[in-house]
Design an enzyme around this catalytic site. Structure first.
Site, PDB file in Angstrom:
ATOM      1  N   GLU A 102       0.849  -1.195   0.000  1.00 24.45           N
ATOM      2  CA  GLU A 102       0.000   0.000   0.000  1.00 24.45           C
ATOM      3  C   GLU A 102       0.879   1.238   0.000  1.00 24.45           C
ATOM      4  O   GLU A 102       2.104   1.144   0.151  1.00 24.45           O
ATOM      5  CB  GLU A 102      -0.952  -0.016   1.204  1.00 24.45           C
ATOM      6  CG  GLU A 102      -1.972  -1.142   1.109  1.00 24.45           C
ATOM      7  CD  GLU A 102      -3.092  -1.063   2.128  1.00 24.45           C
ATOM      8  OE1 GLU A 102      -3.135  -0.096   2.903  1.00 24.45           O
ATOM      9  OE2 GLU A 102      -3.921  -1.977   2.149  1.00 24.45           O
TER      10      GLU A 102
ATOM     11  N   HIS B  76      -8.994   9.921   3.074  1.00 25.05           N
ATOM     12  CA  HIS B  76      -8.648   8.864   2.125  1.00 25.05           C
ATOM     13  C   HIS B  76      -8.897   9.396   0.725  1.00 25.05           C
ATOM     14  O   HIS B  76      -9.943   9.983   0.463  1.00 25.05           O
ATOM     15  CB  HIS B  76      -9.496   7.612   2.375  1.00 25.05           C
ATOM     16  CG  HIS B  76      -8.921   6.390   1.731  1.00 25.05           C
ATOM     17  ND1 HIS B  76      -8.952   6.192   0.372  1.00 25.05           N
ATOM     18  CD2 HIS B  76      -8.271   5.322   2.254  1.00 25.05           C
ATOM     19  CE1 HIS B  76      -8.349   5.040   0.088  1.00 25.05           C
ATOM     20  NE2 HIS B  76      -7.924   4.493   1.220  1.00 25.05           N
TER      21      HIS B  76
ATOM     22  N   ARG C 247      -0.990   9.379   1.480  1.00 27.61           N
ATOM     23  CA  ARG C 247      -2.402   9.677   1.230  1.00 27.61           C
ATOM     24  C   ARG C 247      -2.705  11.166   1.124  1.00 27.61           C
ATOM     25  O   ARG C 247      -3.556  11.578   0.340  1.00 27.61           O
ATOM     26  CB  ARG C 247      -3.253   9.079   2.356  1.00 27.61           C
ATOM     27  CG  ARG C 247      -3.378   7.602   2.201  1.00 27.61           C
ATOM     28  CD  ARG C 247      -4.267   7.001   3.243  1.00 27.61           C
ATOM     29  NE  ARG C 247      -4.373   5.572   2.956  1.00 27.61           N
ATOM     30  CZ  ARG C 247      -4.959   4.702   3.738  1.00 27.61           C
ATOM     31  NH1 ARG C 247      -5.503   5.098   4.873  1.00 27.61           N
ATOM     32  NH2 ARG C 247      -5.014   3.436   3.412  1.00 27.61           N
TER      33      ARG C 247
ATOM     34  N   HIS D  12     -11.299   9.935   6.907  1.00 33.12           N
ATOM     35  CA  HIS D  12     -11.137   8.483   7.010  1.00 33.12           C
ATOM     36  C   HIS D  12     -10.572   8.038   8.350  1.00 33.12           C
ATOM     37  O   HIS D  12     -11.001   7.049   8.918  1.00 33.12           O
ATOM     38  CB  HIS D  12     -10.208   8.045   5.880  1.00 33.12           C
ATOM     39  CG  HIS D  12      -9.992   6.571   5.797  1.00 33.12           C
ATOM     40  ND1 HIS D  12     -11.027   5.689   5.569  1.00 33.12           N
ATOM     41  CD2 HIS D  12      -8.864   5.816   5.897  1.00 33.12           C
ATOM     42  CE1 HIS D  12     -10.545   4.453   5.536  1.00 33.12           C
ATOM     43  NE2 HIS D  12      -9.246   4.498   5.751  1.00 33.12           N
TER      44      HIS D  12
ATOM     45  N   ARG E  63      -1.004   8.822   9.171  1.00 31.21           N
ATOM     46  CA  ARG E  63      -0.903   7.382   9.419  1.00 31.21           C
ATOM     47  C   ARG E  63      -0.440   6.650   8.164  1.00 31.21           C
ATOM     48  O   ARG E  63      -0.938   6.891   7.063  1.00 31.21           O
ATOM     49  CB  ARG E  63      -2.280   6.860   9.822  1.00 31.21           C
ATOM     50  CG  ARG E  63      -2.370   5.363   9.938  1.00 31.21           C
ATOM     51  CD  ARG E  63      -3.800   4.940  10.180  1.00 31.21           C
ATOM     52  NE  ARG E  63      -4.630   5.191   9.030  1.00 31.21           N
ATOM     53  CZ  ARG E  63      -5.366   4.267   8.411  1.00 31.21           C
ATOM     54  NH1 ARG E  63      -5.366   3.020   8.843  1.00 31.21           N
ATOM     55  NH2 ARG E  63      -6.116   4.569   7.384  1.00 31.21           N
TER      56      ARG E  63
HETATM   57  C1  LIG Z   1     -13.859   1.858   5.334  1.00 30.47           C
HETATM   58  C2  LIG Z   1     -12.641   1.754   6.208  1.00 30.47           C
HETATM   59  C3  LIG Z   1     -11.586   0.941   5.823  1.00 30.47           C
HETATM   60  C4  LIG Z   1     -10.447   0.834   6.637  1.00 30.47           C
HETATM   61  N1  LIG Z   1      -9.433  -0.005   6.259  1.00 30.47           N
HETATM   62  C5  LIG Z   1      -8.369  -0.166   7.088  1.00 30.47           C
HETATM   63  C6  LIG Z   1      -7.346  -1.107   6.792  1.00 30.47           C
HETATM   64  O1  LIG Z   1      -7.402  -1.806   5.796  1.00 30.47           O
HETATM   65  N2  LIG Z   1      -6.306  -1.220   7.668  1.00 30.47           N
HETATM   66  C7  LIG Z   1      -6.201  -0.464   8.802  1.00 30.47           C
HETATM   67  O2  LIG Z   1      -5.237  -0.604   9.551  1.00 30.47           O
HETATM   68  N3  LIG Z   1      -7.178   0.421   9.108  1.00 30.47           N
HETATM   69  C8  LIG Z   1      -8.250   0.578   8.298  1.00 30.47           C
HETATM   70  N4  LIG Z   1      -9.232   1.465   8.637  1.00 30.47           N
HETATM   71  C9  LIG Z   1      -9.167   2.119   9.955  1.00 30.47           C
HETATM   72  C10 LIG Z   1      -9.522   1.086  11.025  1.00 30.47           C
HETATM   73  O3  LIG Z   1     -10.571   0.269  10.548  1.00 30.47           O
HETATM   74  C11 LIG Z   1      -9.952   1.740  12.322  1.00 30.47           C
HETATM   75  O4  LIG Z   1      -9.028   2.709  12.712  1.00 30.47           O
HETATM   76  C12 LIG Z   1     -10.047   0.683  13.427  1.00 30.47           C
HETATM   77  O5  LIG Z   1     -10.884  -0.376  13.017  1.00 30.47           O
HETATM   78  C13 LIG Z   1     -10.575   1.312  14.690  1.00 30.47           C
HETATM   79  O6  LIG Z   1     -10.836   0.287  15.610  1.00 30.47           O
HETATM   80  P1  LIG Z   1     -11.403   0.665  17.035  1.00 30.47           P
HETATM   81  O7  LIG Z   1     -11.603  -0.619  17.743  1.00 30.47           O
HETATM   82  O8  LIG Z   1     -10.558   1.700  17.637  1.00 30.47           O
HETATM   83  O9  LIG Z   1     -12.816   1.374  16.731  1.00 30.47           O
HETATM   84  P2  LIG Z   1     -14.088   0.882  15.914  1.00 30.47           P
HETATM   85  O10 LIG Z   1     -13.856  -0.373  15.185  1.00 30.47           O
HETATM   86  O11 LIG Z   1     -14.556   2.053  15.125  1.00 30.47           O
HETATM   87  O12 LIG Z   1     -15.143   0.550  17.056  1.00 30.47           O
HETATM   88  C14 LIG Z   1     -15.713   1.551  17.844  1.00 30.47           C
HETATM   89  C15 LIG Z   1     -16.712   0.904  18.779  1.00 30.47           C
HETATM   90  O13 LIG Z   1     -17.123   1.853  19.746  1.00 30.47           O
HETATM   91  C16 LIG Z   1     -18.533   1.837  19.858  1.00 30.47           C
HETATM   92  N5  LIG Z   1     -18.922   3.151  20.381  1.00 30.47           N
HETATM   93  C17 LIG Z   1     -18.603   4.381  19.922  1.00 30.47           C
HETATM   94  N6  LIG Z   1     -19.102   5.322  20.731  1.00 30.47           N
HETATM   95  C18 LIG Z   1     -19.747   4.676  21.732  1.00 30.47           C
HETATM   96  C19 LIG Z   1     -20.487   5.099  22.869  1.00 30.47           C
HETATM   97  N7  LIG Z   1     -20.673   6.397  23.156  1.00 30.47           N
HETATM   98  N8  LIG Z   1     -21.036   4.159  23.673  1.00 30.47           N
HETATM   99  C20 LIG Z   1     -20.888   2.831  23.404  1.00 30.47           C
HETATM  100  N9  LIG Z   1     -20.194   2.380  22.335  1.00 30.47           N
HETATM  101  C21 LIG Z   1     -19.636   3.293  21.521  1.00 30.47           C
HETATM  102  C22 LIG Z   1     -19.022   1.484  18.477  1.00 30.47           C
HETATM  103  O14 LIG Z   1     -20.335   0.989  18.511  1.00 30.47           O
HETATM  104  C23 LIG Z   1     -17.987   0.415  18.107  1.00 30.47           C
HETATM  105  O15 LIG Z   1     -18.339  -0.817  18.686  1.00 30.47           O
HETATM  106  C24 LIG Z   1     -10.369   1.588   7.838  1.00 30.47           C
HETATM  107  C25 LIG Z   1     -11.426   2.413   8.214  1.00 30.47           C
HETATM  108  C26 LIG Z   1     -12.561   2.499   7.415  1.00 30.47           C
HETATM  109  C27 LIG Z   1     -13.686   3.393   7.849  1.00 30.47           C
END
Ligand SMILES: Cc1cc2nc3c(=O)[nH]c(=O)nc-3n(C[C@H](O)[C@H](O)[C@H](O)COP(=O)(O)OP(=O)(O)OC[C@H]3O[C@@H](n4cnc5c(N)ncnc54)[C@H](O)[C@@H]3O)c2cc1C
Length: 529
Positions: free
Chosen positions: A117, A233, A279, A336, A371
């Site tokens: 990437e 993105h 990016r 993103h 990032r």
């Molecule tokens: C379309 C897309 C593609 C991506 N592709 C990649 C990739 O290929 N590789 C990579 O490294 N990163 C990628 N990213 C970034 C990566 O997916 C995220 O940074 C990562 O998944 C974040 O994980 P997390 O567990 O921190 O949060 P999330 O997976 O966003 O989870 C957040 C959680 O918090 C909960 N929540 C939020 N607020 C509250 C609240 N007030 N009360 C209770 N629950 C709450 C939500 O319901 C959810 O369960 C991508 C992002 C997107 C949007």
């Protein structure tokens, strides 16, 4: 507490994405209550992740090379020790996922099939089911959680407030979809709430990404940093889908190119890495052309059939009547990933006792000003696990006396805290367009000032109850302040009025609660790369 239901546990995890689930799984011996706004196993950004996890597994690769690439993308603001630990611990976390049943794509010989990437100097991105990596990791972690009797899952519960007693976070207040309040107390609260993309009009982020964790942490005076750095993105599919469908960078890694509506390829003239430039550079090149009224299209027609390597992309395009092996795909930059967040150490400790954070909501210093692609799942896995392990080893007492009577006089709420439930959609949209226009891919002192004034006016007109809209307003205000203060361009923060970087800004901007810490620049950041 006046009819409000309450629960007591050892550890509260707010969020059920990859970071929150990793933390919960590693906190062995602890009873965990995990709250999520969505259904368990769905929602948040994690299941949407396409490209994969960056990890130095290739024969010519090493954590040191991964570290150098991370530092180069981070434009001088990555914290060296943090990057070292996270890149070094990546391979062990992948091995653990494999042990738990994750099916990564492999070559016939059995070794990992690694993708390339943008801004990576090696093939380094481990992926699953082509471009459905996030879904596979979520499936794996969610199954492990379901097998554990320690973790109680509360779906469709939104945390709207933190309980704060004697300088320590001691629990949360949550509201169900039906509007019922619930108080949960614990020795430690981990915020794993993901990002902030929903404060922009154009975003790839899911509806849950309203910046709740960052706003809640600011509400109890926690430190946050890097807030001005929002990654846009470059290639979100233009169309009616909201959030916008992502066309993973791995497509460009495999040879897809960007052309304008005259069919001319423009990235080779912009950067030596052409379509695989960092990016921010690709996003700006696209934004400039779109501002001039040109269309920008991703041409993946030379890649042959995409069904097996990019099934998610094929499906997302089909929803809009497009076939990526035949059609040029209209693209635009979209918010993103948030490099900024709640300041933590490598075990997720924030500046407030009792409060931890991990995943996208946190700022460890890993990503600097930009990032490196696929480094966020890596950080969520590594820091989530370290945070959980640290709490498993510490002997925490669940606080018993929580004086919460005065705090909950306003619960239950008159309005739903969910934007999509109440009458707040129009106000949220107004906020999104303010941020898009004022603090998008390109910002200026003028655009940021206008945005701040418009936001100020909005906050005077609408005083939201605790919930998503209030969180979005607080986070938008913090991002605008940070972006106005950093009078240079660096990484994802591009100031068209100061398009250069200054050595004096090789430092982090840190807030305590809603206030910039004076002097504004406090934390020297080691440059790597
Ligand atoms: C379309 C897309 C593609 C991506 N592709 C990649 C990739 O290929 N590789 C990579 O490294 N990163 C990628 N990213 C970034 C990566 O997916 C995220 O940074 C990562 O998944 C974040 O994980 P997390 O567990 O921190 O949060 P999330 O997976 O966003 O989870 C957040 C959680 O918090 C909960 N929540 C939020 N607020 C509250 C609240 N007030 N009360 C209770 N629950 C709450 C939500 O319901 C959810 O369960 C991508 C992002 C997107 C949007």
């Amino acid at each position: 507490m006046g009819g409000v239901q309450s629960l007591r546990t050892d550890l509260i995890v707010v969020g059920a994405g990859i970071a929150g689930m990793s933390a919960a799984l590693h906190a062995s011996g602890r009873r965990v209550v995990m709250l999520t706004k969505a259904a368990f196993g769905a929602g948040g950004a994690s299941p949407l992740a396409q490209g994969g996890v960056a990890v130095a597994l290739g024969p010519m690769d090493s954590p040191e090379i991964h570290m150098a690439d991370t530092g180069a993308a981070g434009a001088g603001l990555c914290h060296e020790e943090v990057v070292r630990v996270i890149t070094n611990e990546g391979p062990a976390r992948i091995a653990e996922l494999v042990e738990w049943g994750a099916l990564f794509d492999r070559r016939p010989s059995g070794i990992f099939q690694l993708g390339r990437e943008g801004a990576h100097s090696m093939d380094r991105v481990a992926h699953a089911m082509g471009d459905a990596t996030g879904a596979e990791l979520v499936r794996t972690l969610a199954s492990a959680i379901m097998r554990s009797s320690r973790v109680e899952i509360l779906e469709h519960h939104m945390v709207v407030d933190l309980l704060f007693e004697w300088g320590r976070v001691v629990g949360v207040v949550a509201i169900t979809r039906e509007g019922r309040p619930l108080v949960v107390t614990a020795a430690e609260v981990i915020l794993a709430t993901g990002g902030v993309g929903q404060i922009f009009a154009h975003t790839t982020n899911p509806v849950e990404a309203t910046g709740d964790g960052l706003a809640l942490a600011a509400g109890v005076g926690a430190r946050s940093a890097g807030l001005e750095f929002v990654q846009f993105h470059p290639t979100a599919l233009v169309g009616p889908d909201l959030p916008m469908a992502l066309l993973t960078e791995a497509l460009r890694g495999e040879g897809a190119v960007l052309v304008d509506d005259r069919g001319e390829r423009f990235m080779p003239a912009e950067h030596v890495l052409a379509e695989l430039a960092p990016r921010d550079i690709v996003a700006r090149a696209i934004a400039v052309r779109r501002r001039l009224g040109r269309k920008v299209l991703l041409d993946a027609t030379g890649l042959g059939s995409l069904e097996s390597r990019f099934p998610t992309v094929v499906e997302l395009c089909a929803r809009q009547g497009l076939d990526p092996s035949q059609d040029l795909l209209p693209v635009s930059p979209a918010a993103h990933y948030h490099m900024g967040g709640v300041v933590t150490d490598l075990e997720g400790r924030t500046s407030v006792p009792g409060l931890r954070a991990c995943g996208e909501v946190a700022f460890t210093g890993m990503h600097g000003a930009n990032r490196l692609a696929s480094n966020s799942l890596l950080e969520a896995l590594v820091v989530g696990a370290r945070c959980g392990e640290d709490l498993a080893h510490e002997s925490h007492q669940t606080p018993v006396a929580v004086n919460d009577g005065h705090k909950h006089s306003n619960f239950p709420l008159a309005d739903s805290p969910w934007i999509d439930d109440g009458g707040n959609t129009t106000v949220a949209d107004e906020l999104r367009w303010i941020m898009e226009a004022g603090a998008g891919v390109e910002r200026t002192q003028g655009s940021l000032k206008v945005a701040r004034e418009q936001l100020h006016d909005l906050r005077r007109r609408v005083v939201p109850q605790p919930g998503e809209l209030a969180h979005m307003m607080r986070v938008a205000n913090l991002i605008l302040k940070a972006a106005e203060t950093r009078t240079e361009s660096r990484g994802a923060h591009f100031r068209a009025d100061v398009p250069w970087s200054s050595r004096c800004w090789l430092q982090d901007l840190v807030f305590e609660g809603d206030l910039l810490i004076p002097p504004h620049v406090v934390q020297p950041a080691a440059a790597v790369g």
